[in-house]
Design a protein around this motif. Structure first.
Motif, mmCIF file in Angstrom:
data_model
loop_
_atom_site.group_PDB
_atom_site.id
_atom_site.type_symbol
_atom_site.label_atom_id
_atom_site.label_comp_id
_atom_site.label_asym_id
_atom_site.label_seq_id
_atom_site.Cartn_x
_atom_site.Cartn_y
_atom_site.Cartn_z
ATOM 1 N N ASP A 72 -14.422 -4.546 -6.225
ATOM 2 C CA ASP A 72 -13.860 -5.320 -5.110
ATOM 3 C C ASP A 72 -12.678 -6.137 -5.632
ATOM 4 O O ASP A 72 -12.854 -7.042 -6.452
ATOM 5 C CB ASP A 72 -14.940 -6.241 -4.537
ATOM 6 C CG ASP A 72 -14.504 -6.928 -3.253
ATOM 7 O OD1 ASP A 72 -13.496 -6.485 -2.661
ATOM 8 O OD2 ASP A 72 -15.158 -7.903 -2.854
ATOM 9 N N ILE A 73 -11.466 -5.796 -5.193
ATOM 10 C CA ILE A 73 -10.251 -6.442 -5.690
ATOM 11 C C ILE A 73 -9.701 -7.395 -4.636
ATOM 12 O O ILE A 73 -9.688 -7.092 -3.449
ATOM 13 C CB ILE A 73 -9.200 -5.378 -6.083
ATOM 14 C CG1 ILE A 73 -9.717 -4.576 -7.286
ATOM 15 C CG2 ILE A 73 -7.855 -6.013 -6.409
ATOM 16 C CD1 ILE A 73 -8.830 -3.443 -7.728
ATOM 17 N N ALA A 74 -9.236 -8.565 -5.090
ATOM 18 C CA ALA A 74 -8.744 -9.607 -4.179
ATOM 19 C C ALA A 74 -7.669 -9.079 -3.234
ATOM 20 O O ALA A 74 -6.911 -8.172 -3.576
ATOM 21 C CB ALA A 74 -8.189 -10.779 -4.991
ATOM 22 N N GLY A 75 -7.589 -9.674 -2.038
ATOM 23 C CA GLY A 75 -6.629 -9.248 -1.027
ATOM 24 C C GLY A 75 -5.187 -9.434 -1.465
ATOM 25 O O GLY A 75 -4.845 -10.401 -2.133
ATOM 26 N N LEU A 76 -4.346 -8.528 -1.063
ATOM 27 C CA LEU A 76 -2.924 -8.552 -1.409
ATOM 28 C C LEU A 76 -2.103 -9.044 -0.230
ATOM 29 O O LEU A 76 -2.460 -8.818 0.926
ATOM 30 C CB LEU A 76 -2.489 -7.145 -1.798
ATOM 31 C CG LEU A 76 -1.015 -6.851 -2.038
ATOM 32 C CD1 LEU A 76 -0.886 -5.788 -3.123
ATOM 33 C CD2 LEU A 76 -0.339 -6.332 -0.765
ATOM 34 N N VAL A 77 -0.990 -9.710 -0.528
ATOM 35 C CA VAL A 77 -0.035 -10.082 0.514
ATOM 36 C C VAL A 77 1.338 -9.542 0.136
ATOM 37 O O VAL A 77 1.579 -9.196 -1.024
ATOM 38 C CB VAL A 77 0.050 -11.617 0.702
ATOM 39 C CG1 VAL A 77 -1.271 -12.163 1.218
ATOM 40 C CG2 VAL A 77 0.455 -12.303 -0.596
ATOM 41 N N ARG A 78 2.219 -9.475 1.119
ATOM 42 C CA ARG A 78 3.589 -9.038 0.841
ATOM 43 C C ARG A 78 4.210 -9.957 -0.219
ATOM 44 O O ARG A 78 4.087 -11.175 -0.155
ATOM 45 C CB ARG A 78 4.417 -9.076 2.127
ATOM 46 C CG ARG A 78 5.759 -8.358 2.027
ATOM 47 C CD ARG A 78 6.523 -8.484 3.336
ATOM 48 N NE ARG A 78 5.780 -7.905 4.455
ATOM 49 C CZ ARG A 78 5.820 -6.623 4.790
ATOM 50 N NH1 ARG A 78 6.541 -5.774 4.076
ATOM 51 N NH2 ARG A 78 5.133 -6.192 5.833
#
Length: 329
Positions: A72-78
């Motif tokens: 489970d990998i942390a959420g990405l943002v632009r």
């Protein structure tokens, strides 16, 4: 064999819900000594009815499935490639996995906000792919600089690497992933050493909802549909993740246990034996091989041998998915 799939995606697309649903299918870690005790890692059974049939045939006391590891990998943002949000940690975690399960939200829900204000599966998919490409562009630029001196003095490997990097730069600048680069046999080992993010095989996970309107991802990609809340489609996801990693399964079976062993597609019999023990490769003499269905159809080894379905294979034999093998060392 410890190979892992990283679950990635934008915030609020259902990554953690999916991971939690998958970990309900986790297997006991004691049979898999490579496992780490980490709350963000789940060791998940690969559904396989063939193993269950072999276990029933042999009246095995234990049945041990093949597994795949999900992270489970942390959420990405632009802007992750330039350090926005948890960008650096996100990209570092992706570098450690072998393949990517890219979760894309395809449903509307007024109670679950979307990071960009609207649900657009295609835009979301492109956002993450672009961040991986931008990160790889930085890697390629640095390697071009560090490789320049050796290439100028005519070092053979440095010249080969320069050719790869030059083509990669053009490809990435056109916003195409590194996995699209065409390579010959001599180039593949050097390319692999670059460990580029957009080179990793990717499976799109379309997170749908049985209680909401769906929007499809309009792109020609490898994908699977799941509903992380209702936990539908999970078996398909696990099987396709296994396939994405280029893995196949062979079996051993007997009264003590029936077990599914994971190997890379194209492995020779001695290489396949290392899944059981590293010594099997060097000590390999021969292998007795029978296809699982032939063993089931003939109710065991006796009749299968009578019909000539149990074969003796040597060091050059390429193991097939579904082979049942007894190694002679």
């Amino acid at each position: 064999m410890s190979l892992s799939i990283g679950i990635v995606g934008l915030p609020n697309v259902g990554k953690s819900t999916l991971f939690n649903a998958l970990t309900k299918k986790s297997v006991p870690a004691e049979n898999y000594p490579f496992c780490t005790i980490d709350p963000s890692v789940g060791i998940v059974e690969v559904p396989d009815e063939r193993l269950n049939e072999l276990s029933a045939l042999s009246r095995s006391r234990k049945t041990i499935p093949a597994v795949v590891e999900f992270v489970d990998i942390a959420g990405l943002v632009r802007g992750a490639s330039t350090g926005e949000g948890l960008g650096n940690a996100f990209l570092s975690n992706i570098r450690e996995v072998d393949a990517i399960a890219h979760v894309v939200r395809t449903f509307e829900d007024k109670d679950i906000t979307h990071v960009s204000g609207k649900v657009s599966p295609k835009d979301d998919a492109e956002t993450i792919e672009l961040e991986l490409i931008l990160s790889d562009m930085q890697t390629v630029e640095k390697r071009l600089q560090s490789n320049e001196r050796d290439a100028k003095r005519g070092d053979k490997e440095a010249l080969l690497l320069k050719g790869i990097l030059d083509r990669l730069k053009v490809l990435l600048e056109s916003e195409r992933p590194a996995r699209d680069l065409e390579l010959n046999d001599s180039e593949r080992p050097l390319f692999k050493q670059l460990n580029l993010l957009s080179a990793k095989p990717m499976l799109y996970v379309l997170n749908t909802s049985e209680a909401a309107e769906n929007k499809e991802l309009s792109t020609q990609v490898m994908f699977v549909k799941v509903d992380a809340v209702f936990e539908t489609g999970l078996n398909d996801l696990i099987k396709k993740s296994y396939e994405l990693l280029g893995l196949i399964t062979y079996f051993t079976t007997g009264e003590d246990e029936s077990r599914a062993w994971t190997i890379k597609k194209g492995s020779t019999a001695p290489e396949a034996g290392t899944a059981i023990h590293n010594d099997f490769k060097d000590k390999f003499i021969r292998a007795e091989v029978v296809f699982w269905q032939d063993l089931i159809d003939n109710n065991g080894y006796a009749k299968a041998r009578e019909k000539g379905l149990v074969r003796t294979e040597g060091k050059e034999y390429i193991v097939k998915d579904g082979d049942v093998i007894e190694f002679k060392i």
